[in-house]
Design an enzyme around this catalytic site. Structure first.
Site, PDB file in Angstrom:
ATOM      1  N   ASN A  10       0.872  -1.177   0.000  1.00 18.31           N
ATOM      2  CA  ASN A  10       0.000   0.000   0.000  1.00 18.31           C
ATOM      3  C   ASN A  10       0.910   1.229   0.000  1.00 18.31           C
ATOM      4  OD1 ASN A  10      -1.731   2.108   0.617  1.00 18.31           O
ATOM      5  ND2 ASN A  10      -2.177   1.405   2.702  1.00 18.31           N
ATOM      6  N   TRP A  11       0.966   1.900  -1.123  1.00 17.25           N
ATOM      7  CA  TRP A  11       1.913   3.016  -1.256  1.00 17.25           C
ATOM      8  C   TRP A  11       1.402   4.305  -0.622  1.00 17.25           C
ATOM      9  CZ3 TRP A  11       3.878   2.581  -7.059  1.00 17.25           C
ATOM     10  CH2 TRP A  11       4.525   1.343  -7.208  1.00 17.25           C
ATOM     11  N   LYS A  12       0.148   4.302  -0.197  1.00 10.68           N
ATOM     12  CA  LYS A  12      -0.439   5.501   0.430  1.00 10.68           C
ATOM     13  C   LYS A  12      -0.220   6.730  -0.470  1.00 10.68           C
ATOM     14  CE  LYS A  12       0.049   3.236   4.831  1.00 10.68           C
ATOM     15  NZ  LYS A  12       0.177   3.311   6.280  1.00 10.68           N
ATOM     16  N   HIS A  95      -9.289   1.195   5.477  1.00 10.33           N
ATOM     17  CA  HIS A  95      -7.953   1.359   6.052  1.00 10.33           C
ATOM     18  C   HIS A  95      -8.029   2.281   7.271  1.00 10.33           C
ATOM     19  CE1 HIS A  95      -3.814   2.646   6.594  1.00 10.33           C
ATOM     20  NE2 HIS A  95      -3.497   1.490   6.047  1.00 10.33           N
ATOM     21  N   GLU A  97      -6.349   4.678   8.231  1.00 10.24           N
ATOM     22  CA  GLU A  97      -6.226   6.123   7.964  1.00 10.24           C
ATOM     23  C   GLU A  97      -7.531   6.689   7.412  1.00 10.24           C
ATOM     24  OE1 GLU A  97      -2.644   5.613   5.705  1.00 10.24           O
ATOM     25  OE2 GLU A  97      -1.697   4.984   7.585  1.00 10.24           O
ATOM     26  N   GLU A 167      -4.926  -4.885  10.922  1.00  8.48           N
ATOM     27  CA  GLU A 167      -3.885  -3.870  11.082  1.00  8.48           C
ATOM     28  C   GLU A 167      -4.114  -3.106  12.376  1.00  8.48           C
ATOM     29  OE1 GLU A 167      -2.079  -2.805   7.033  1.00  8.48           O
ATOM     30  OE2 GLU A 167      -3.791  -1.500   7.311  1.00  8.48           O
ATOM     31  N   GLY A 173       2.910   2.251  10.737  1.00 10.07           N
ATOM     32  CA  GLY A 173       3.844   3.351  10.518  1.00 10.07           C
ATOM     33  C   GLY A 173       4.607   3.765  11.771  1.00 10.07           C
ATOM     34  N   SER A 213       3.881  -2.203  10.266  1.00  8.53           N
ATOM     35  CA  SER A 213       5.340  -2.272  10.389  1.00  8.53           C
ATOM     36  C   SER A 213       5.921  -3.644  10.029  1.00  8.53           C
ATOM     37  CB  SER A 213       5.787  -1.831  11.790  1.00  8.53           C
ATOM     38  OG  SER A 213       5.354  -0.496  12.041  1.00  8.53           O
ATOM     39  N   GLY A 234       2.987  -1.104   4.271  1.00 13.37           N
ATOM     40  CA  GLY A 234       2.986   0.318   3.940  1.00 13.37           C
ATOM     41  C   GLY A 234       4.392   0.806   3.661  1.00 13.37           C
ATOM     42  N   GLY A 235       5.027   1.362   4.681  1.00 16.78           N
ATOM     43  CA  GLY A 235       6.343   1.986   4.536  1.00 16.78           C
ATOM     44  C   GLY A 235       7.360   1.143   3.775  1.00 16.78           C
TER      45      GLY A 235
HETATM   46  P1  PGA Z   1       3.125   0.246   7.654  1.00 22.27           P
HETATM   47  O1  PGA Z   1       1.635   0.455   7.078  1.00 22.27           O
HETATM   48  O2  PGA Z   1       3.652  -1.008   7.029  1.00 22.27           O
HETATM   49  O3  PGA Z   1       3.888   1.479   7.223  1.00 22.27           O
HETATM   50  O4  PGA Z   1       3.014   0.133   9.137  1.00 22.27           O
HETATM   51  C1  PGA Z   1       0.763  -0.621   6.911  1.00 22.27           C
HETATM   52  C2  PGA Z   1      -0.551  -0.139   6.356  1.00 22.27           C
HETATM   53  O5  PGA Z   1      -1.014   0.939   6.748  1.00 22.27           O
HETATM   54  O6  PGA Z   1      -1.160  -0.796   5.502  1.00 22.27           O
END
Ligand code: PGA
Length: 250
Positions: A10-12, A95, A97, A167, A173, A213, A234-235
């Protein structure tokens, strides 16, 4: 167990089209003999660029969200019809966020889930508790409610197109990962909820990713757990040299 590992990036809100193209080419090359199921979800603006590069490869094209309506006066929103037109195959919904920063509630997310399924998309439904909820012993009930809401009105025959991503909000993150044992316990609980709703066979088949993470250093221990079937990253999905070792974990 017949579940296939499913690793998604997930590149956000990262990457211009040229940056997206460069990363995608490295991933296509690096994963061409990969053994698992793969997806990348770039921002909307890079979907066409990334879609052209992953077409015909073993990497699926995902979107990070979609509107709850097909079309109309919804400034700033992107419709499932537009995503279909771009060749998108999967949509991440709910998600954390979207839930927490953009205040999406369970009813809205459920509407999006049903609309995406109606148009034949695979849905990755994200659930997870906040730190406060975990500390009050509410992790299971929060995830259960998000699953119950998310799946409301979803018939059993649509389940093959739904993936759940657990998650924990406090792990996203932050560099903090749930221990493999803690994550597996919630995954097992979610699987039980699916069993109650749709029967033991459905519970056994549903793919549940862990997100929060995930890194090359912790992926193997997480994936070794019985109920963890993949990762939503994500990251660490923003660089080929971090995502490839995750995606190719042995
Ligand atoms: P992260 O994000 O790997 O940066 O913790 C995961 C996500 O939000 O899907």
């Amino acid at each position: 167990m017949s579940r296939q590992y499913y690793i998604a990036g997930n590149w956000k809100m990262h990457k211009t089209r040229s940056e997206a193209a460069e990363l995608t080419k490295s991933l296509v090359e690096g994963l061409k003999d990969g053994k698992h199921k793969y997806l990348i979800a770039p921002p909307f603006t890079a979907l066409e660029t990334v879609g052209a590069i992953v077409r015909g490869t073993n990497i699926r094209l995902g979107a990070q969200d979609a509107a709850a309506e097909e079309q109309g006066a919804h400034t700033g929103e992107v419709s499932v019809l537009m995503l279909k037109d771009l060749g998108v195959q999967s949509i991440i919904l709910g998600h954390s966020e979207r839930r927490h920063t953009y205040k999406e509630d369970d009813a809205l997310i459920n509407k999006k889930v049903k609309l995406a399924l109606k148009y034949g998309f695979e849905v990755i439904l994200c659930v997870g508790e906040t730190l406060e909820e975990r500390e009050c012993g509410q992790a299971e009930v929060v995830c259960e409610n998000q699953v119950l809401w998310g799946f409301a009105g979803v018939p059993k025959d649509a389940l093959a197109n739904i993936v759940i991503a657990y998650e924990p909000v406090w792990a996203i993150g932050t560099g903090k990962t749930a221990t493999p044992e803690d994550a597996d316990a919630i995954h097992a609980y979610i699987r039980k909820v699916i069993g109650r709703l749709y029967g033991a066979d459905a519970a056994d088949r549903i793919v549940i990713q862990y997100g929060g993470s995930v890194k090359p250093e912790n992926v193997t221990q997480l994936m070794a757990k019985e109920n963890i079937d993949g990762a939503l990253v994500g990251g660490a999905s923003l660089k080929a040299d971090a995502f490839l070792p995750i995606a190719k974990f042995a």
